[in-house]
Design a protein around this motif. Structure first.
Motif, mmCIF file in Angstrom:
data_model
loop_
_atom_site.group_PDB
_atom_site.id
_atom_site.type_symbol
_atom_site.label_atom_id
_atom_site.label_comp_id
_atom_site.label_asym_id
_atom_site.label_seq_id
_atom_site.Cartn_x
_atom_site.Cartn_y
_atom_site.Cartn_z
ATOM 1 N N PHE A 96 0.835 -1.200 0.000
ATOM 2 C CA PHE A 96 0.000 0.000 0.000
ATOM 3 C C PHE A 96 0.868 1.248 0.000
ATOM 4 N N ARG A 97 1.873 1.267 0.879
ATOM 5 C CA ARG A 97 2.759 2.428 0.963
ATOM 6 C C ARG A 97 4.108 1.994 1.522
ATOM 7 N N ASN A 132 7.492 3.699 3.330
ATOM 8 C CA ASN A 132 8.121 4.881 3.920
ATOM 9 C C ASN A 132 9.635 4.776 3.745
ATOM 10 N N SER A 191 10.789 8.568 1.973
ATOM 11 C CA SER A 191 9.943 8.591 0.779
ATOM 12 C C SER A 191 10.082 9.915 0.027
ATOM 13 N N ASN A 197 10.434 5.355 -6.607
ATOM 14 C CA ASN A 197 9.162 5.041 -5.943
ATOM 15 C C ASN A 197 8.187 4.332 -6.879
ATOM 16 N N ASN A 233 9.214 0.785 -6.621
ATOM 17 C CA ASN A 233 9.394 0.257 -5.261
ATOM 18 C C ASN A 233 10.791 -0.321 -5.067
ATOM 19 N N THR A 235 -3.639 -1.165 6.049
ATOM 20 C CA THR A 235 -3.025 0.084 5.591
ATOM 21 C C THR A 235 -2.539 0.972 6.722
#
Length: 122
Positions: free
Chosen positions: A29-30, A32, A53, A73, A76, A105
């Motif tokens: 999902f994300r 950092n 990030s 980014n 990834n 998340t």
């Protein structure tokens, strides 16, 4: 759910260069912070370099001016460009990342790569 795959290690003579890559994949999902650690025989694992990030970086004093951490980014992926390598840089290098998965998340956890050997001969 998340895999971290490293590549780029090997054997190089002192003064040479290597570039490590680490790609994260899975139910992401994300992401950092991402970074690189290393562990030499008989020593503790230590931070080499980290990148947020937003692109802010942090380096161990022993590698400042020689190593460069970067990330893509969209892919990834985190990279470690290592120049002017020294025998004391010999170690297993591990990437890591703080990742929230799609199924959770609101929860970040650290994921690690499998490690890649870097050997610098004198």
């Amino acid at each position: 759910q998340v895999q971290m795959v490293e590549s780029g290690g090997g054997l190089v003579q002192a003064g040479g260069s290597l570039r490590l890559s680490c790609a994260a994949s899975g139910s992401i999902f994300r992401i950092n912070n991402m970074g690189w650690y290393r562990q030499a025989p008989g020593k503790q694992r230590e931070l080499v370099a980290a990148i947020t990030s937003g692109g802010s970086t942090n380096y161990a004093d022993s590698v400042k001016g020689r190593f460069t951490v970067s990330r893509d980014n969209a892919k990834n992926t985190v990279y470690l460009q290592m120049d002017s390598l020294k025998p004391e840089d010999t170690a297993v290098y591990y990437c890591n990342a703080a990742i929230a998965i799609i199924q959770a998340t609101g929860f970040m956890r650290m994921y690690w790569g499998q490690g890649t050997q870097v050997t610098v001969s004198s």
